[in-house]
Design a protein around this motif. Structure first.
Motif, PDB file in Angstrom:
ATOM      1  N   GLU A  40     -27.630  44.621  23.197  1.00  0.00           N
ATOM      2  CA  GLU A  40     -28.515  44.410  24.343  1.00  0.00           C
ATOM      3  C   GLU A  40     -28.120  43.141  25.100  1.00  0.00           C
ATOM      4  O   GLU A  40     -28.135  43.096  26.334  1.00  0.00           O
ATOM      5  CB  GLU A  40     -29.969  44.335  23.880  1.00  0.00           C
ATOM      6  CG  GLU A  40     -30.531  45.648  23.382  1.00  0.00           C
ATOM      7  CD  GLU A  40     -30.445  46.750  24.434  1.00  0.00           C
ATOM      8  OE1 GLU A  40     -30.794  46.492  25.610  1.00  0.00           O
ATOM      9  OE2 GLU A  40     -30.014  47.863  24.084  1.00  0.00           O
ATOM     10  N   GLY A  41     -27.777  42.097  24.354  1.00  0.00           N
ATOM     11  CA  GLY A  41     -27.362  40.862  24.997  1.00  0.00           C
ATOM     12  C   GLY A  41     -26.084  41.032  25.799  1.00  0.00           C
ATOM     13  O   GLY A  41     -25.909  40.395  26.853  1.00  0.00           O
ATOM     14  N   PHE A  42     -25.192  41.885  25.334  1.00  0.00           N
ATOM     15  CA  PHE A  42     -23.939  42.149  26.050  1.00  0.00           C
ATOM     16  C   PHE A  42     -24.234  42.815  27.391  1.00  0.00           C
ATOM     17  O   PHE A  42     -23.652  42.434  28.422  1.00  0.00           O
ATOM     18  CB  PHE A  42     -23.043  43.030  25.190  1.00  0.00           C
ATOM     19  CG  PHE A  42     -21.646  43.215  25.716  1.00  0.00           C
ATOM     20  CD1 PHE A  42     -20.785  42.148  25.851  1.00  0.00           C
ATOM     21  CD2 PHE A  42     -21.189  44.479  26.067  1.00  0.00           C
ATOM     22  CE1 PHE A  42     -19.488  42.313  26.324  1.00  0.00           C
ATOM     23  CE2 PHE A  42     -19.897  44.668  26.537  1.00  0.00           C
ATOM     24  CZ  PHE A  42     -19.039  43.576  26.666  1.00  0.00           C
ATOM     25  N   LEU A  43     -25.149  43.790  27.406  1.00  0.00           N
ATOM     26  CA  LEU A  43     -25.521  44.426  28.664  1.00  0.00           C
ATOM     27  C   LEU A  43     -26.150  43.418  29.626  1.00  0.00           C
ATOM     28  O   LEU A  43     -25.841  43.405  30.825  1.00  0.00           O
ATOM     29  CB  LEU A  43     -26.506  45.566  28.402  1.00  0.00           C
ATOM     30  CG  LEU A  43     -25.999  46.776  27.614  1.00  0.00           C
ATOM     31  CD1 LEU A  43     -27.101  47.821  27.499  1.00  0.00           C
ATOM     32  CD2 LEU A  43     -24.765  47.384  28.251  1.00  0.00           C
ATOM     33  N   THR A  44     -27.029  42.585  29.092  1.00  0.00           N
ATOM     34  CA  THR A  44     -27.689  41.580  29.931  1.00  0.00           C
ATOM     35  C   THR A  44     -26.666  40.615  30.538  1.00  0.00           C
ATOM     36  O   THR A  44     -26.748  40.258  31.717  1.00  0.00           O
ATOM     37  CB  THR A  44     -28.724  40.797  29.104  1.00  0.00           C
ATOM     38  OG1 THR A  44     -29.711  41.694  28.605  1.00  0.00           O
ATOM     39  CG2 THR A  44     -29.407  39.723  29.942  1.00  0.00           C
TER      40      THR A  44
END
Length: 261
Positions: free
Chosen positions: A246-250
């Protein structure tokens, strides 16, 4: 619509490939080209997620890349620095036992500056990276499996030399403890030494291709293992793969606009 559907299918196929690499992914026509330098991160994150959610995450990644980058490429490491600063480092920090001190702040500051377009010199990166990588790889070392293997081997050896079962078991535990401590230290030191130098050069040059050559997929797997093995010390790290993904997408969604070099 058909081309988008076909592109998404190709993107998923590439991510699922066991030996997926930069040449097997978007660069070969499987969807947006944006992840050429960061493809090892995407494949590792996809593989780390539970089977029931990984393809849904991949399709969100695909849609984000089409919307954010089109057919262009990520030309710098701003998204990587943002991801490390806001997702990777906090997760790794949760794996540190209460009495242990690991200097995360210097590395966090360097990632913050680099995300804003101000990458530091290699020596500054090396100094900040080494202690964090040393902790990470010590935490990621599979001590449970290594201890069990060491204990069984030493116990069997002691039994073959005529020791009683109780003596052999005690010897096995003593050997396993000493061996695991030494091996975990050597494992962590070797990884920290090699990676701090390679990452320092990639970060200082702001080069996605050089970053891809530092085995970032292995780094993802190390962070996941460290989070899982932290146990009760890190209750918030109970699902490290989901947090990293999720952090990578953000980070990709908030990265600086494309620029030409």
């Amino acid at each position: 619509m058909t081309s988008t559907t076909d592109g998404a299918a190709g993107f998923l196929t590439a991510l699922r490939a066991p030996d997926a690499g930069p040449g097997a992914g978007p660069a070969s026509g499987a969807g947006p080209a944006a992840l050429v330098g960061l493809w090892p991160v995407a494949t590792a994150l996809h593989a780390a997620l539970p089977a029931g959610v990984r393809d849904g995450w991949a399709l969100r990644l695909y849609a984000l890349l089409r919307e954010r980058y089109g057919e262009g490429t990520v030309t710098d490491l701003s998204a990587v620095h943002d991801w490390h600063r806001h997702t990777v480092l906090p997760l790794v920090a949760e794996t540190v036992p209460g009495a242990e001190a690991v200097p995360f702040s210097p590395l966090a500051r360097l990632h913050t500056g680099a995300a804003a377009g101000r990458p530091a010199a290699p020596d500054a990166w090396r100094t900040a990276l080494h202690p964090v990588l040393l902790h990470l790889h010590a935490a990621a070392y599979d001590r449970t499996a290594a201890y069990a293997e060491g204990h069984a081997g030493a116990r069997d050896h002691a039994l073959s030399q005529g020791r009683s079962p109780a003596e052999a078991d005690a010897y096995g535990h003593e050997y396993a403890e000493l061996a695991c401590t030494a091996n975990a230290r050597a494992f962590a030191e070797a990884h920290a030494l090699a990676l701090s130098d390679a990452l320092a050069l990639a970060y200082a040059a702001d080069d996605p291709g050089a970053y891809a050559g530092t085995f970032p997929g292995s780094h993802v797997r190390a962070v996941v293992r460290a989070g899982v093995q932290a146990g009760p010390r890190a209750p918030a790290a109970g699902n490290p793969a989901a947090r990293l993904s999720e952090g990578f997408l953000t980070a990709l969604a908030g990265a600086r606009p494309l620029r030409s070099r």
